[in-house]
Enzyme design. Structure first.
Site, PDB file in Angstrom:
ATOM      1  N   GLU A  67       4.595  12.635   7.730  1.00  0.00           N
ATOM      2  CA  GLU A  67       4.482  11.607   8.947  1.00  0.00           C
ATOM      3  C   GLU A  67       5.714  11.076   9.146  1.00  0.00           C
ATOM      4  OE1 GLU A  67       0.029  10.155   8.645  1.00  0.00           O
ATOM      5  OE2 GLU A  67       1.255   9.310   7.256  1.00  0.00           O
ATOM      6  N   THR A  95       1.534  11.331  -4.886  1.00  0.00           N
ATOM      7  CA  THR A  95       0.602  11.332  -3.755  1.00  0.00           C
ATOM      8  C   THR A  95       1.516  11.211  -2.610  1.00  0.00           C
ATOM      9  OG1 THR A  95      -1.421  11.206  -4.867  1.00  0.00           O
ATOM     10  CG2 THR A  95      -1.690  10.958  -2.484  1.00  0.00           C
ATOM     11  N   ALA A 150      -1.317   5.086  -8.200  1.00  0.00           N
ATOM     12  CA  ALA A 150      -0.065   4.541  -7.917  1.00  0.00           C
ATOM     13  C   ALA A 150       0.040   3.166  -7.311  1.00  0.00           C
ATOM     14  CB  ALA A 150       0.983   5.512  -7.412  1.00  0.00           C
ATOM     15  N   GLN A 151      -0.639   2.819  -6.340  1.00  0.00           N
ATOM     16  CA  GLN A 151      -1.073   1.707  -5.725  1.00  0.00           C
ATOM     17  C   GLN A 151      -1.496   0.612  -6.163  1.00  0.00           C
ATOM     18  OE1 GLN A 151       0.904   1.744  -2.722  1.00  0.00           O
ATOM     19  NE2 GLN A 151       0.852   4.388  -2.948  1.00  0.00           N
ATOM     20  N   ASP A 172     -12.056   4.127 -11.624  1.00  0.00           N
ATOM     21  CA  ASP A 172     -11.365   5.565 -10.950  1.00  0.00           C
ATOM     22  C   ASP A 172     -12.290   6.649 -11.705  1.00  0.00           C
ATOM     23  OD1 ASP A 172      -8.271   6.082 -10.239  1.00  0.00           O
ATOM     24  OD2 ASP A 172      -9.259   7.952 -10.840  1.00  0.00           O
ATOM     25  N   GLY A 236      -7.556   3.494   1.410  1.00  0.00           N
ATOM     26  CA  GLY A 236      -6.974   4.893   0.939  1.00  0.00           C
ATOM     27  C   GLY A 236      -7.436   5.863   2.102  1.00  0.00           C
ATOM     28  N   GLY A 237      -8.357   5.459   3.142  1.00  0.00           N
ATOM     29  CA  GLY A 237      -8.522   6.306   4.273  1.00  0.00           C
ATOM     30  C   GLY A 237      -7.519   6.097   5.161  1.00  0.00           C
ATOM     31  N   ASP A 238      -6.658   7.264   5.309  1.00  0.00           N
ATOM     32  CA  ASP A 238      -5.591   6.846   6.285  1.00  0.00           C
ATOM     33  C   ASP A 238      -5.045   8.160   6.971  1.00  0.00           C
ATOM     34  OD1 ASP A 238      -4.518   8.250   4.179  1.00  0.00           O
ATOM     35  OD2 ASP A 238      -2.902   6.809   3.846  1.00  0.00           O
ATOM     36  N   VAL A 304      -4.473   1.321   7.502  1.00  0.00           N
ATOM     37  CA  VAL A 304      -3.903   2.847   7.525  1.00  0.00           C
ATOM     38  C   VAL A 304      -2.196   2.717   7.348  1.00  0.00           C
ATOM     39  CG1 VAL A 304      -5.404   3.913   8.913  1.00  0.00           C
ATOM     40  CG2 VAL A 304      -3.622   2.816   9.957  1.00  0.00           C
TER      41      VAL A 304
HETATM   42  P1  NAD Z   1      -2.818   8.398  -6.265  1.00  0.00           P
HETATM   43  O1  NAD Z   1      -3.159   9.682  -6.116  1.00  0.00           O
HETATM   44  O2  NAD Z   1      -1.654   7.842  -7.342  1.00  0.00           O
HETATM   45  O3  NAD Z   1      -4.226   7.697  -6.691  1.00  0.00           O
HETATM   46  C1  NAD Z   1      -5.488   7.832  -6.248  1.00  0.00           C
HETATM   47  C2  NAD Z   1      -6.584   7.570  -7.249  1.00  0.00           C
HETATM   48  O4  NAD Z   1      -7.692   7.706  -6.764  1.00  0.00           O
HETATM   49  C3  NAD Z   1      -6.497   8.446  -8.335  1.00  0.00           C
HETATM   50  O5  NAD Z   1      -6.378   7.904  -9.734  1.00  0.00           O
HETATM   51  C4  NAD Z   1      -7.913   9.310  -8.325  1.00  0.00           C
HETATM   52  O6  NAD Z   1      -8.616   9.616  -9.535  1.00  0.00           O
HETATM   53  C5  NAD Z   1      -8.742   8.306  -7.536  1.00  0.00           C
HETATM   54  N1  NAD Z   1      -9.945   8.824  -6.760  1.00  0.00           N
HETATM   55  C6  NAD Z   1     -10.035  10.129  -6.058  1.00  0.00           C
HETATM   56  N2  NAD Z   1     -11.298   9.970  -5.727  1.00  0.00           N
HETATM   57  C7  NAD Z   1     -12.044   9.042  -6.185  1.00  0.00           C
HETATM   58  C8  NAD Z   1     -13.388   8.586  -6.279  1.00  0.00           C
HETATM   59  N3  NAD Z   1     -14.226   9.021  -5.375  1.00  0.00           N
HETATM   60  N4  NAD Z   1     -13.738   7.164  -6.975  1.00  0.00           N
HETATM   61  C9  NAD Z   1     -12.806   6.792  -7.619  1.00  0.00           C
HETATM   62  N5  NAD Z   1     -11.484   7.114  -7.681  1.00  0.00           N
HETATM   63  C10 NAD Z   1     -11.004   8.353  -6.947  1.00  0.00           C
HETATM   64  O7  NAD Z   1      -2.650   7.599  -4.734  1.00  0.00           O
HETATM   65  P2  NAD Z   1      -2.045   6.339  -4.250  1.00  0.00           P
HETATM   66  O8  NAD Z   1      -0.567   6.579  -4.198  1.00  0.00           O
HETATM   67  O9  NAD Z   1      -2.490   5.243  -5.331  1.00  0.00           O
HETATM   68  O10 NAD Z   1      -2.815   6.140  -2.928  1.00  0.00           O
HETATM   69  C11 NAD Z   1      -4.114   5.907  -2.667  1.00  0.00           C
HETATM   70  C12 NAD Z   1      -4.744   6.351  -1.473  1.00  0.00           C
HETATM   71  O11 NAD Z   1      -3.844   5.071  -0.604  1.00  0.00           O
HETATM   72  C13 NAD Z   1      -3.897   7.440  -0.849  1.00  0.00           C
HETATM   73  O12 NAD Z   1      -5.059   8.357   0.114  1.00  0.00           O
HETATM   74  C14 NAD Z   1      -2.755   7.201   0.088  1.00  0.00           C
HETATM   75  O13 NAD Z   1      -2.510   7.991   1.300  1.00  0.00           O
HETATM   76  C15 NAD Z   1      -3.437   5.701   0.579  1.00  0.00           C
HETATM   77  N6  NAD Z   1      -2.197   4.841   0.943  1.00  0.00           N
HETATM   78  C16 NAD Z   1      -2.554   3.830   2.177  1.00  0.00           C
HETATM   79  C17 NAD Z   1      -1.389   3.303   2.455  1.00  0.00           C
HETATM   80  C18 NAD Z   1      -1.852   2.344   3.610  1.00  0.00           C
HETATM   81  O14 NAD Z   1      -1.105   1.551   4.018  1.00  0.00           O
HETATM   82  N7  NAD Z   1      -2.921   2.209   4.165  1.00  0.00           N
HETATM   83  C19 NAD Z   1      -0.386   3.048   1.849  1.00  0.00           C
HETATM   84  C20 NAD Z   1       0.057   3.819   0.756  1.00  0.00           C
HETATM   85  C21 NAD Z   1      -0.985   4.929   0.310  1.00  0.00           C
END
Ligand code: NAD
Length: 351
Positions: A67, A95, A150-151, A172, A236-238, A304
């Site tokens: 994006e 990710t 990571a977040q 998790d 996470g839903g974005d 998002v």
């Molecule tokens: P990541 O891949 O490092 O971590 C995601 C974690 O979610 C993993 O540890 C995974 O095991 C866990 N997971 C997956 N499905 C699960 C479930 N059903 N139940 C419990 N745990 C589950 O990703 P990240 O960098 O931490 O990002 C997380 C999400 O946030 C991503 O979807 C990313 O796109 C989104 N995000 C959104 C924004 C925003 O501004 N809204 C910003 C950054 C990231």
């Protein structure tokens, strides 16, 4: 011998690479930096109407999305490049990765190029906690953190700093992710409680943060898991086809969003009718709309991530690198002394 100007004589762009961003985080302090970014976001949301706004430009593929997120306040232009690839972690990749740029609108010249993978984690956590300051129950001290990737640590520490939470309850699907967060947050003063199920994680929590990565309509929270009076920070839903909450939670909640034209495509509310009422968060921050209005209300920040938040984070970094000198000069612009003699500049560099 050539008359090619030394790089130091040419127009240089301040560049913050990953190593320098990490040094900046330690020079400023992680929580101080998130608080500072939150203050910049707050200022920019108060002047929301002065920004160019567009939903981000997304290129979807089977495994993820890439994006571009542009905006401008008329004086400074900014954009972020960001990806979202939930399967990346299985092959040892992030990710979400990102980088971004600020430019001077008057000349079009870039004034900052920065890594934004770390900065996105900081600004996302700052944005979540800033929203919660207006929406969460003021007495909230316990947060459930579902999705420990990571977040996660950034979210927990921003909520501690900006909202005063003292306990984070972790869940998790991957126990190693939960163990990583527990390890990283040990010694921060937060009480950290790893849990065996999502249901256990939300016990006693007034703030529910969902930050999972999966390219599907997931149901991280079901209706019966969400009691009266809680605040949901759904991060996470974005993306289209990527959500975390059961639809019946949305129909019960007061929903707050960043920029409706983008959130209706990407957020939890993609599950609702296109005219379902939502409140724009900037209006709450600017004092034009109420945040939480009743103790029993379920509030939802359907996060998002919007371009203005990245702009705010980048301008915070621009000011901090000026103060600290933590940047390198990047020879990014071909900028001959005679602006029309681009060809001559290239030829004078002949070996
Ligand atoms: P990541 O891949 O490092 O971590 C995601 C974690 O979610 C993993 O540890 C995974 O095991 C866990 N997971 C997956 N499905 C699960 C479930 N059903 N139940 C419990 N745990 C589950 O990703 P990240 O960098 O931490 O990002 C997380 C999400 O946030 C991503 O979807 C990313 O796109 C989104 N995000 C959104 C924004 C925003 O501004 N809204 C910003 C950054 C990231």
């Amino acid at each position: 011998m050539t008359d090619r100007p030394a790089p130091s004589d040419r127009a240089m762009v301040p560049f913050v690479d990953v190593d320098t961003m990490m040094r900046l985080v330690h020079a400023v302090g992680l929580e101080e930096m998130m608080e500072g970014i939150a203050a910049c976001i707050e200022d920019d949301f108060r002047r929301w109407e002065s920004f160019d706004k567009t939903p981000r430009v997304a290129s979807h593929s089977a495994e993820g999305v890439i994006e571009l997120m542009p905006t401008s306040d008329g004086e400074v232009y900014g954009f972020k490049y960001v990806n979202g690839h939930p399967k990346n972690t299985r092959s040892g990749l992030q990710t979400v990765t990102a980088f971004g740029l600020l430019a001077d609108v008057a000349t079009g010249y870039p004034v900052l190029l920065s890594e934004m993978t770390i900065l996105t984690a900081l600004r996302t956590a700052a944005m979540s906690a800033l929203a919660a300051r207006h929406l969460a129950p003021p007495e909230a001290r316990v947060m459930a953190m579902i999705g420990n990737g990571a977040q996660a640590e950034f979210q927990a520490l921003a909520f501690r700093r900006l909202c005063g939470i003292d306990t984070v309850r972790l869940w998790d699907l991957d126990r190693a992710a939960t163990a990583k967060v527990a390890r990283n947050l040990a010694g921060t003063g937060l009480t950290v409680v790893p849990c065996d199920t999502a249901e256990a994680a939300i016990e006693g929590a007034q703030i529910l943060t969902t930050c999972t990565a999966d390219k599907q309509y997931a149901t991280i929270l079901t209706g019966n898991m969400v009691g009266a009076g809680v605040h949901i920070n759904a991060v996470g839903g974005d993306c289209p086809g990527k959500t975390e909450l059961a639809r019946d939670i949305l129909t019960r909640a007061a929903i707050f969003v960043e920029y409706p034209p983008q959130t209706r495509i990407e957020g939890e509310i993609q599950q609702l009718d296109p005219d379902h009422p939502v409140t724009e968060l900037w209006q709450v921050i600017a004092g034009r709309a109420p945040g939480r209005t009743a103790a029993g209300q379920v509030t939802l920040f359907d996060s998002v991530g919007f371009a203005i938040e990245d702009f705010s984070a980048l301008r915070y970094v621009r000011d901090k690198v000026r103060e600290t000198g933590l940047y390198t000069d990047l020879d990014l612009l071909a900028d001959p002394d005679d602006p029309r003699d681009l060809y001559g500049m290239v030829m004078r560099a002949r070996p």
